[in-house]
Write an enzyme that holds these catalytic residues in place. Sequence first.
Site, PDB file in Angstrom:
ATOM      1  N   GLU A   1      13.095 -29.723  45.127  1.00 43.43           N
ATOM      2  CA  GLU A   1      14.299 -29.309  45.855  1.00 43.43           C
ATOM      3  C   GLU A   1      14.020 -28.164  46.809  1.00 43.43           C
ATOM      4  O   GLU A   1      13.361 -27.188  46.448  1.00 43.43           O
ATOM      5  CB  GLU A   1      15.386 -28.891  44.849  1.00 43.43           C
ATOM      6  CG  GLU A   1      16.741 -29.444  45.194  1.00 43.43           C
ATOM      7  CD  GLU A   1      16.732 -30.966  45.302  1.00 43.43           C
ATOM      8  OE1 GLU A   1      16.700 -31.469  46.444  1.00 43.43           O
ATOM      9  OE2 GLU A   1      16.733 -31.639  44.272  1.00 43.43           O
ATOM     10  N   HIS A   2      14.533 -28.289  48.025  1.00 38.17           N
ATOM     11  CA  HIS A   2      14.425 -27.243  49.057  1.00 38.17           C
ATOM     12  C   HIS A   2      12.968 -26.949  49.419  1.00 38.17           C
ATOM     13  O   HIS A   2      12.625 -25.807  49.715  1.00 38.17           O
ATOM     14  CB  HIS A   2      15.103 -25.942  48.599  1.00 38.17           C
ATOM     15  CG  HIS A   2      16.599 -25.991  48.676  1.00 38.17           C
ATOM     16  ND1 HIS A   2      17.305 -25.810  49.833  1.00 38.17           N
ATOM     17  CD2 HIS A   2      17.529 -26.233  47.719  1.00 38.17           C
ATOM     18  CE1 HIS A   2      18.603 -25.913  49.590  1.00 38.17           C
ATOM     19  NE2 HIS A   2      18.768 -26.177  48.311  1.00 38.17           N
TER      20      HIS A   2
ATOM     21  N   ASP B   1      11.027 -29.616  51.261  1.00 41.71           N
ATOM     22  CA  ASP B   1      10.585 -30.461  52.385  1.00 41.71           C
ATOM     23  C   ASP B   1      10.514 -29.654  53.677  1.00 41.71           C
ATOM     24  O   ASP B   1       9.575 -29.799  54.455  1.00 41.71           O
ATOM     25  CB  ASP B   1      11.477 -31.704  52.541  1.00 41.71           C
ATOM     26  CG  ASP B   1      12.960 -31.410  52.743  1.00 41.71           C
ATOM     27  OD1 ASP B   1      13.408 -30.284  52.444  1.00 41.71           O
ATOM     28  OD2 ASP B   1      13.681 -32.331  53.198  1.00 41.71           O
TER      29      ASP B   1
ATOM     30  N   GLY C   1      25.556 -34.195  47.486  1.00 37.98           N
ATOM     31  CA  GLY C   1      24.125 -33.999  47.288  1.00 37.98           C
ATOM     32  C   GLY C   1      23.364 -35.310  47.178  1.00 37.98           C
ATOM     33  O   GLY C   1      22.206 -35.326  46.778  1.00 37.98           O
TER      34      GLY C   1
ATOM     35  N   SER D   1      23.203 -37.293  49.907  1.00 39.08           N
ATOM     36  CA  SER D   1      22.747 -37.570  51.254  1.00 39.08           C
ATOM     37  C   SER D   1      23.639 -38.514  52.053  1.00 39.08           C
ATOM     38  O   SER D   1      23.152 -39.323  52.827  1.00 39.08           O
ATOM     39  CB  SER D   1      21.339 -38.156  51.151  1.00 39.08           C
ATOM     40  OG  SER D   1      20.653 -37.900  52.303  1.00 39.08           O
ATOM     41  N   SER D   2      24.954 -38.383  51.864  1.00 32.77           N
ATOM     42  CA  SER D   2      25.865 -39.240  52.635  1.00 32.77           C
ATOM     43  C   SER D   2      25.760 -38.946  54.128  1.00 32.77           C
ATOM     44  O   SER D   2      25.775 -39.866  54.951  1.00 32.77           O
ATOM     45  CB  SER D   2      27.315 -39.039  52.169  1.00 32.77           C
ATOM     46  OG  SER D   2      27.683 -37.673  52.261  1.00 32.77           O
TER      47      SER D   2
ATOM     48  N   ASP E   1      15.574 -36.788  53.385  1.00 30.48           N
ATOM     49  CA  ASP E   1      16.698 -37.712  53.240  1.00 30.48           C
ATOM     50  C   ASP E   1      16.541 -38.919  54.164  1.00 30.48           C
ATOM     51  O   ASP E   1      16.760 -40.064  53.775  1.00 30.48           O
ATOM     52  CB  ASP E   1      18.013 -36.988  53.547  1.00 30.48           C
ATOM     53  CG  ASP E   1      18.208 -35.767  52.670  1.00 30.48           C
ATOM     54  OD1 ASP E   1      17.477 -35.639  51.667  1.00 30.48           O
ATOM     55  OD2 ASP E   1      19.082 -34.935  52.982  1.00 30.48           O
TER      56      ASP E   1
ATOM     57  N   ASN F   1      29.415 -28.810  51.905  1.00 30.11           N
ATOM     58  CA  ASN F   1      29.028 -29.358  53.205  1.00 30.11           C
ATOM     59  C   ASN F   1      27.986 -28.426  53.832  1.00 30.11           C
ATOM     60  O   ASN F   1      28.296 -27.304  54.220  1.00 30.11           O
ATOM     61  CB  ASN F   1      30.266 -29.474  54.107  1.00 30.11           C
ATOM     62  CG  ASN F   1      29.911 -30.052  55.477  1.00 30.11           C
ATOM     63  OD1 ASN F   1      28.820 -29.845  55.991  1.00 30.11           O
ATOM     64  ND2 ASN F   1      30.842 -30.786  56.055  1.00 30.11           N
ATOM     65  N   LYS F   2      26.730 -28.899  53.911  1.00 25.79           N
ATOM     66  CA  LYS F   2      25.624 -28.050  54.397  1.00 25.79           C
ATOM     67  C   LYS F   2      25.885 -27.488  55.786  1.00 25.79           C
ATOM     68  O   LYS F   2      25.606 -26.339  56.060  1.00 25.79           O
ATOM     69  CB  LYS F   2      24.322 -28.858  54.482  1.00 25.79           C
ATOM     70  CG  LYS F   2      23.714 -29.260  53.181  1.00 25.79           C
ATOM     71  CD  LYS F   2      22.225 -29.524  53.348  1.00 25.79           C
ATOM     72  CE  LYS F   2      21.908 -30.757  54.145  1.00 25.79           C
ATOM     73  NZ  LYS F   2      22.004 -31.997  53.395  1.00 25.79           N
TER      74      LYS F   2
END
Length: 455
Positions: A46-47, A49, A140, A142-143, A187, A230-231
Amino acid sequence: PYTSESPKHRSPAAELQKLKEAFRGKYGQMPLFFACAPGRVNLIGEHIDYCGYAVLPMAIEQNILAAVSVSDSKTIQLANTEPKYKDFTVSVDGIFIDRENPQWHYYFLCGVRGIQEHLSLSSLAGMCCMVDGTIPASSGLSSSSALVCCAGLVTMEANQKPLSKVTLAETCAKCERYIGTEGGGMDQSISFLAEEGTAKLIEFNPLRATDVRLPDGAVFVIANCCVEMNKAASSHFNMRVVECRIATKMLAKARGLDWSHLLKLGDLQKELQVSLEQMLELVEEVLHPEPYSRDEICKTLGISTEQLCEDILSANTQHATDFKLYQRARHVYGEAARVLQFKAVCDSSPANAVTQLGDLMNRSHASCRDLYECSCPELDQLVDTCLQAGAVGSRLTGAGWGGCTVSMVPGERLDSFLQTVREHYYVPDARRSALEKQSLFVTRPGGGAAIFIEE
């Protein structure tokens, strides 16, 4: 035409029938083709890439689906089967993406614009699109990236310009930055490169995907904590990107390297040619656990506050005053090592593989919670509930601060696991209870993005 390496699939009839009817109701014609792009669950990594490190996701069955017709209307018309997502029409020559306002149609336009720029198309085909999705939003899974990938695929097909899956993945990873998210490409890569029945180790620069066979005897269960994140609408995510960037520069400076061109913790390791264990030792030696002020960073690097703001901070982190460099770097190097250990266990499949993988997932969650601080009380509660219910490993997945957990559950415990999580996490809370049907499900590695042509 989609690339030769990915055959056109026969469409799953039921899914498309509903969308076809919605399309006809909206536009008074039949669609020419359909495109789909799956969501994903990241099993570990996680976090990291965006720091240049490999990750280990798999595609899920939930996806974004679009029905499309092509015309010479010079407009792109977008509609969504979910009424809360409003229609949007834009001229092909007037595509604008508003980062201050991350609406669904701007994500779609990221994909359109990314492909247009990659292919240097002076103009685009006009399109009518109807979009449908089964990935819960801001969960989370990846929509938003699946929507960008679906739009990229649609644009490629509508303009009759075949591209390889790797090119599509790299282009869609870059173009999500139009909406202000500085992600690393996991993603979009898994959305295009996924294959049914296998997870993937995804490595970057150059982008490549390697099959990872998950052990028999355990299943992966996704559970949504029902807090949305929402990122693009908050600065948490880009703040972590920036903290890793500053940590890279501070560590490089301490080692006497030219730090100005180094942006990623992974690039620093390459430059120093040392192991992840040695990078963790360097973090211990050079960085202090107390947060760094702007002043201390500027003094150490010998730069002005203006240079810090212009060259290092992103648009939505200009307000930041404190930076936890030690914690962020420790998470990244530790998590990068856990990804490689996870793959090694899957490859060698020892008798206790399930236990070993569960332990790596648990250590990953602890690092996300304590060092990277991207969890939230509900996610921590859900992880604890999952472990008590019989999971061997459970962790947040995706950016965090809300969204989903992924748990590894021995097959024989699955039914009692689902029952217990339902009773302890969802049932006692009315809002969660209402969302439970789409919030708790078993997942298997699904296939990648595809174009469907109706025969």
